[in-house]
Design a protein around this motif. Structure first.
Motif: not given
Lengths: 132, 124
Positions: B70-71, B83-90, B92
């Motif tokens: 997935y990543f 790495m910062t992900i302000p929106t969040t990486l979900t 599932t």
């Protein structure tokens, strides 16, 4: 009284951004060497909110040679769920010593490669890269 | 793997996962949906690049060389990256990861010459 000097800090920082709007009719999205040279990537914005959208796979390659979407193995692969806007920040920057080429396609989970699919059925309305 | 998992004292119930010995063995820090907001990668132990690969699946559902990650992120040799992900990486359902020197998703994911580091900040 000391003399104050105004400095254009944005000009000194020399950050640049590269943006593309992807429409639902763009079935294969591949861009080659978008910096035009080597560069450092600081941020990515992906807006995957097109109607009837689905998860997509953003692939990046450290190369100035055109990658083949769905065939060339990427150096970076980011799964982006449907209906989301994602921001990825790299405060120290990611160096692309050759250049940044990228592609996007359907996610194709479980297809057996790290390459994703080769085409884009729908989804992804905007992608922005911030670099210098 | 050499892992620790502890809770940050915040209303968000945020967790920090730290693995100081990541290799090509699958590790599953979370058995639930995880919203990842920060990742740190330490490849200072190797001169060659290391690929960190993540799946939004349990380890038992990940077949190396078959299940597409997935990543994926490449970390250059002798470097750290975060790495910062302000929106969040979900992720599932689950989160599973490995580190490998193999770029492709071949059935054999070669271990880095030396183990590497990974820190995740996430909320279950």
């Amino acid at each position: 009284m000391p003399t104050l000097t105004a400095t254009n800090q944005l000009a000194n920082a020399d950050f640049r951004f590269w943006k593309v709007d992807v429409t639902s009719t763009d079935t294969s999205v591949v861009y080659t060497n978008i910096f035009g040279t080597s560069g450092t990537l600081y941020a990515i914005y992906v807006q995957n909110v097109e109607s009837s959208n689905e998860a997509v796979f953003l692939k990046m390659y450290d190369t100035v040679t055109a990658p083949t979407n769905g065939t060339t193995h990427p150096d970076f692969g980011f799964g982006i769920k449907s209906g989301v806007k994602e921001v990825f920040l790299f405060p120290e920057g990611v160096t692309f010593s050759a250049g940044l080429s990228w592609a996007v396609s359907d996610f194709a989970n479980g297809k057996g490669t790290t390459r994703g699919d080769s085409t884009l059925d729908a989804g992804v309305s905007k992608i922005v890269f911030v670099y210098k | 793997m050499t892992t620790t998992n502890y809770t940050i004292q915040s209303p968000m119930n945020t967790l920090v996962w730290k693995d100081t010995a990541v290799t090509n063995t699958k590790v599953q820090p979370a058995a639930a949906t995880s919203d990842v907001t920060h990742m740190e990668f330490d490849n200072t132990t190797n001169t060659a690049a290391t690929y960190y690969k993540f799946w939004a699946l349990a380890t038992g559902s990940v077949s190396l060389g078959v299940t597409e990650p997935y990543f994926i992120i490449k970390i250059a040799g002798s470097t750290k990256q975060y790495m910062t992900i302000p929106t969040t990486l979900t992720f599932t359902t689950n989160l599973t990861y490995i580190a490998t020197s193999t770029q492709a998703n071949d059935a054999t994911q070669v271990a880095p010459t030396n183990t590497v580091g990974l820190t995740l900040i996430y909320s279950p």
